[in-house]
Design a protein around this motif. Sequence first.
Motif, PDB file in Angstrom:
ATOM      1  N   LEU A  27       0.909  -1.202  -0.039  1.00 42.46           N
ATOM      2  CA  LEU A  27      -0.072   0.038  -0.178  1.00 42.46           C
ATOM      3  C   LEU A  27       1.100   1.277  -0.003  1.00 42.46           C
ATOM      4  CD1 LEU A  27      -2.833  -0.954   2.871  1.00 42.46           C
ATOM      5  CD2 LEU A  27      -2.737  -1.399   0.324  1.00 42.46           C
ATOM      6  N   GLU A  28       0.338   2.216  -0.724  1.00 40.71           N
ATOM      7  CA  GLU A  28       0.898   3.762  -0.625  1.00 40.71           C
ATOM      8  C   GLU A  28       0.294   4.404   0.259  1.00 40.71           C
ATOM      9  OE1 GLU A  28       1.963   5.205  -4.474  1.00 40.71           O
ATOM     10  OE2 GLU A  28       1.447   3.207  -5.287  1.00 40.71           O
ATOM     11  N   LEU A  29      -0.996   4.201   0.711  1.00 38.61           N
ATOM     12  CA  LEU A  29      -1.726   4.798   1.452  1.00 38.61           C
ATOM     13  C   LEU A  29      -2.873   4.074   2.320  1.00 38.61           C
ATOM     14  CD1 LEU A  29      -2.547   7.637   2.890  1.00 38.61           C
ATOM     15  CD2 LEU A  29      -4.046   7.884   0.719  1.00 38.61           C
ATOM     16  N   PHE A  30      -3.239   4.011   3.545  1.00 40.05           N
ATOM     17  CA  PHE A  30      -4.258   3.318   4.328  1.00 40.05           C
ATOM     18  C   PHE A  30      -5.198   4.279   4.920  1.00 40.05           C
ATOM     19  CE2 PHE A  30      -5.603   1.680   8.341  1.00 40.05           C
ATOM     20  CZ  PHE A  30      -6.194   0.538   7.902  1.00 40.05           C
ATOM     21  N   ILE A  31      -6.241   4.225   4.479  1.00 37.55           N
ATOM     22  CA  ILE A  31      -7.314   5.166   5.059  1.00 37.55           C
ATOM     23  C   ILE A  31      -8.442   4.296   5.988  1.00 37.55           C
ATOM     24  CG2 ILE A  31      -9.271   6.645   4.749  1.00 37.55           C
ATOM     25  CD1 ILE A  31      -7.832   7.076   1.959  1.00 37.55           C
ATOM     26  N   SER A  32      -8.794   4.480   7.187  1.00 44.75           N
ATOM     27  CA  SER A  32      -9.515   3.960   7.909  1.00 44.75           C
ATOM     28  C   SER A  32     -10.687   4.783   8.265  1.00 44.75           C
ATOM     29  CB  SER A  32      -8.934   3.384   9.411  1.00 44.75           C
ATOM     30  OG  SER A  32     -10.077   2.669   9.988  1.00 44.75           O
ATOM     31  N   ILE A  33     -12.086   4.322   8.068  1.00 49.34           N
ATOM     32  CA  ILE A  33     -13.071   5.233   8.101  1.00 49.34           C
ATOM     33  C   ILE A  33     -13.784   4.819   9.442  1.00 49.34           C
ATOM     34  CG2 ILE A  33     -15.355   5.848   7.133  1.00 49.34           C
ATOM     35  CD1 ILE A  33     -12.998   6.533   5.468  1.00 49.34           C
ATOM     36  N   HIS A  34     -14.063   5.865  10.088  1.00 46.40           N
ATOM     37  CA  HIS A  34     -14.950   5.841  11.494  1.00 46.40           C
ATOM     38  C   HIS A  34     -15.611   6.910  11.561  1.00 46.40           C
ATOM     39  CE1 HIS A  34     -12.355   2.753  13.461  1.00 46.40           C
ATOM     40  NE2 HIS A  34     -11.507   2.980  12.340  1.00 46.40           N
ATOM     41  N   PHE A  35     -16.712   6.640  12.663  1.00 45.43           N
ATOM     42  CA  PHE A  35     -17.543   7.941  13.274  1.00 45.43           C
ATOM     43  C   PHE A  35     -17.317   7.926  14.439  1.00 45.43           C
ATOM     44  CE2 PHE A  35     -19.394   6.846   9.026  1.00 45.43           C
ATOM     45  CZ  PHE A  35     -20.078   8.060   8.647  1.00 45.43           C
ATOM     46  N   ASN A  36     -17.399   9.308  15.055  1.00 43.93           N
ATOM     47  CA  ASN A  36     -16.861   9.383  16.523  1.00 43.93           C
ATOM     48  C   ASN A  36     -18.365   9.590  17.283  1.00 43.93           C
ATOM     49  OD1 ASN A  36     -15.012  10.485  18.215  1.00 43.93           O
ATOM     50  ND2 ASN A  36     -14.213  11.896  16.894  1.00 43.93           N
ATOM     51  N   ALA A  37     -18.024   9.601  18.743  1.00 41.16           N
ATOM     52  CA  ALA A  37     -19.060   9.908  19.499  1.00 41.16           C
ATOM     53  C   ALA A  37     -18.496  10.545  20.797  1.00 41.16           C
ATOM     54  CB  ALA A  37     -19.619   8.457  19.749  1.00 41.16           C
ATOM     55  N   SER A  38     -19.261  11.030  21.787  1.00 43.89           N
ATOM     56  CA  SER A  38     -18.887  11.670  22.927  1.00 43.89           C
ATOM     57  C   SER A  38     -19.871  11.534  24.067  1.00 43.89           C
ATOM     58  CB  SER A  38     -18.820  13.130  22.803  1.00 43.89           C
ATOM     59  OG  SER A  38     -19.942  13.833  22.579  1.00 43.89           O
ATOM     60  N   ARG A  39     -19.221  11.464  25.367  1.00 40.01           N
ATOM     61  CA  ARG A  39     -20.160  11.156  26.544  1.00 40.01           C
ATOM     62  C   ARG A  39     -21.367  11.926  26.643  1.00 40.01           C
ATOM     63  NH1 ARG A  39     -15.996   9.912  31.385  1.00 40.01           N
ATOM     64  NH2 ARG A  39     -14.624   8.157  30.397  1.00 40.01           N
ATOM     65  N   GLN A  40     -21.258  13.275  26.172  1.00 41.83           N
ATOM     66  CA  GLN A  40     -22.342  14.184  26.450  1.00 41.83           C
ATOM     67  C   GLN A  40     -22.934  14.527  25.116  1.00 41.83           C
ATOM     68  OE1 GLN A  40     -23.264  15.287  29.443  1.00 41.83           O
ATOM     69  NE2 GLN A  40     -21.359  14.232  30.399  1.00 41.83           N
ATOM     70  N   HIS A  41     -22.893  13.727  24.021  1.00 40.68           N
ATOM     71  CA  HIS A  41     -23.361  13.922  22.853  1.00 40.68           C
ATOM     72  C   HIS A  41     -23.568  15.449  22.155  1.00 40.68           C
ATOM     73  CE1 HIS A  41     -24.556   9.866  24.136  1.00 40.68           C
ATOM     74  NE2 HIS A  41     -25.392  10.322  24.868  1.00 40.68           N
ATOM     75  N   THR A  42     -22.330  15.961  22.725  1.00 38.44           N
ATOM     76  CA  THR A  42     -22.442  17.625  22.340  1.00 38.44           C
ATOM     77  C   THR A  42     -21.145  17.782  21.227  1.00 38.44           C
ATOM     78  OG1 THR A  42     -21.252  18.085  24.422  1.00 38.44           O
ATOM     79  CG2 THR A  42     -23.801  18.070  24.422  1.00 38.44           C
ATOM     80  N   ALA A  43     -20.375  16.887  21.116  1.00 36.47           N
ATOM     81  CA  ALA A  43     -19.351  17.399  20.345  1.00 36.47           C
ATOM     82  C   ALA A  43     -19.742  17.021  18.778  1.00 36.47           C
ATOM     83  CB  ALA A  43     -18.149  16.231  20.642  1.00 36.47           C
ATOM     84  N   GLN A  44     -18.835  17.992  17.903  1.00 33.99           N
ATOM     85  CA  GLN A  44     -19.299  17.902  16.629  1.00 33.99           C
ATOM     86  C   GLN A  44     -18.317  18.016  15.621  1.00 33.99           C
ATOM     87  OE1 GLN A  44     -22.371  21.314  17.117  1.00 33.99           O
ATOM     88  NE2 GLN A  44     -22.427  20.475  15.139  1.00 33.99           N
ATOM     89  N   GLY A  45     -18.197  17.479  14.656  1.00 33.31           N
ATOM     90  CA  GLY A  45     -16.986  17.910  13.407  1.00 33.31           C
ATOM     91  C   GLY A  45     -16.331  16.606  13.038  1.00 33.31           C
ATOM     92  N   VAL A  46     -15.387  16.934  11.969  1.00 36.74           N
ATOM     93  CA  VAL A  46     -14.492  15.862  11.588  1.00 36.74           C
ATOM     94  C   VAL A  46     -13.224  16.129  12.173  1.00 36.74           C
ATOM     95  CG1 VAL A  46     -14.262  17.380   9.419  1.00 36.74           C
ATOM     96  CG2 VAL A  46     -13.529  15.007   9.319  1.00 36.74           C
ATOM     97  N   GLU A  47     -12.443  14.848  12.217  1.00 39.27           N
ATOM     98  CA  GLU A  47     -11.045  14.949  12.908  1.00 39.27           C
ATOM     99  C   GLU A  47     -10.400  13.650  11.942  1.00 39.27           C
ATOM    100  OE1 GLU A  47     -11.676  15.429  16.914  1.00 39.27           O
ATOM    101  OE2 GLU A  47     -11.775  13.374  17.349  1.00 39.27           O
ATOM    102  N   VAL A  48      -9.161  14.046  11.846  1.00 38.33           N
ATOM    103  CA  VAL A  48      -8.304  12.885  11.186  1.00 38.33           C
ATOM    104  C   VAL A  48      -7.103  12.617  12.148  1.00 38.33           C
ATOM    105  CG1 VAL A  48      -6.857  12.475   9.199  1.00 38.33           C
ATOM    106  CG2 VAL A  48      -8.935  13.784   8.669  1.00 38.33           C
ATOM    107  N   TYR A  49      -6.779  11.492  12.085  1.00 38.52           N
ATOM    108  CA  TYR A  49      -5.820  10.826  12.932  1.00 38.52           C
ATOM    109  C   TYR A  49      -4.697  10.499  12.259  1.00 38.52           C
ATOM    110  CZ  TYR A  49      -8.462  11.208  17.328  1.00 38.52           C
ATOM    111  OH  TYR A  49      -9.374  11.835  18.130  1.00 38.52           O
ATOM    112  N   THR A  50      -3.217  10.767  12.612  1.00 38.60           N
ATOM    113  CA  THR A  50      -1.911  10.268  11.839  1.00 38.60           C
ATOM    114  C   THR A  50      -0.994   9.885  12.986  1.00 38.60           C
ATOM    115  OG1 THR A  50      -1.082  12.690  11.732  1.00 38.60           O
ATOM    116  CG2 THR A  50      -2.533  11.955   9.938  1.00 38.60           C
ATOM    117  N   TYR A  51       0.120   9.395  12.487  1.00 37.61           N
ATOM    118  CA  TYR A  51       1.040   8.879  13.484  1.00 37.61           C
ATOM    119  C   TYR A  51       1.977  10.322  13.884  1.00 37.61           C
ATOM    120  CZ  TYR A  51       4.982   6.475  15.394  1.00 37.61           C
ATOM    121  OH  TYR A  51       5.645   5.981  16.373  1.00 37.61           O
ATOM    122  N   ARG A  52       1.735  10.586  15.429  1.00 34.68           N
ATOM    123  CA  ARG A  52       2.426  11.555  15.929  1.00 34.68           C
ATOM    124  C   ARG A  52       1.649  12.929  15.477  1.00 34.68           C
ATOM    125  NH1 ARG A  52       8.688  10.144  16.209  1.00 34.68           N
ATOM    126  NH2 ARG A  52       8.696   8.136  17.750  1.00 34.68           N
ATOM    127  N   GLY A  53       0.427  12.819  15.018  1.00 35.95           N
ATOM    128  CA  GLY A  53      -0.171  13.813  14.566  1.00 35.95           C
ATOM    129  C   GLY A  53       0.358  14.711  13.444  1.00 35.95           C
TER     130      GLY A  53
END
Length: 351
Positions: free
Chosen positions: A73-99
């Motif tokens: 592979l030249e690129l690996f993409i993992s697709i997820h949907f987030n959740a928060s304890r209070q159900h109030t958080a919003q938006g997209v975020e992307v995780y990479t090694y060491r940010g």
Amino acid sequence: MIIGINCGHTKEGAGTGAEGIIRESVHTRLVGNALMKRFADAGVTVINCTVDRAVSQEAYLEKTVKIANQSELELFISIHFNASRQHTAQGVEVYTYRGQKHREAEAICSHMEKLGFRNRGIKDGSGLYVIRKTRAKAILVEVCFCDNEKDVEIYRCAGAEYAVADAIFTAICETVPKGGEEIVDKKEQFINFVGEIAYRDWDKRRIMLPSVVVAQAIKESAWGTSELATNANALFGIKRNGWDGRIYVKDAFEQRADGSYYTVAQTQWRAYDSWEQSILDHNDYIATRSMDGGSTLRYAPVIGCTDYRLAARYLQECGYATAHGYAESLIRDYIEKYQLTRFDRLENTLQ
């Protein structure tokens, strides 16, 4: 170019993911499968790194990484949907090694923000197994918060899995130098297909400026990959409204004047035998749509307008779309970005 796509979590049992307004494991597969199709259609080699069942969360993660690391592979993409304890958080975020601020990760955040999601930026994913253990450059996309009503509304209204897949696809297309040519070629093919039909009709009937038609087709059909485009040959979201032809039934997601969203279940949409029929009927609709039996044409200011900026804004002012910013998106994100005015050929228009 070889890309690995992981539809996050298992279908059932260990590792199924978050349960919110929508179920994470269901929608990771909807987005992931749509994304894999987009890449495959563009001639990119795609490895499906999805694991549907495992005896434990650890086993699921190990199987995922094993599939990824067995391929070059030249690129690996993992697709997820987030959740928060209070159900109030919003938006997209992307995780990479060491940010690490990979161009692909930044572009994904940017294109997802254009859909209406809050851009939460790039996060340190060093503690995530698939980020840490995958040999290829790895990106984990948290599309939005599946337990937040506002985020789910934005997701649905934007076009759900098809819009998200197109946003990620476009981001990668813009940033991956090797293999990006194939992706660009597919987009140009779509633009040229719609553009030539739109121009021929404009040259004959002077209804709808071709640049605006092409921009609408791209935006509303996610480059021809949306549910309506795939299952109903419909490049535009035109409801039944007196149509006596074939129909396709799916929910509609609309935006109110105050910015909130709502769903119209089991909406009937026009369906066609071909994309060309869809384009021509779109122009017929613009030319004939009336709310009072024909005395007043709803889209009168649009018909024959030779200024793409005005035509796009007239469309929204006349009520074509409920989504806020629809007209400006047509202008900024499509007509000007892809130089679609080349199809208008206004030098051939008699003034």
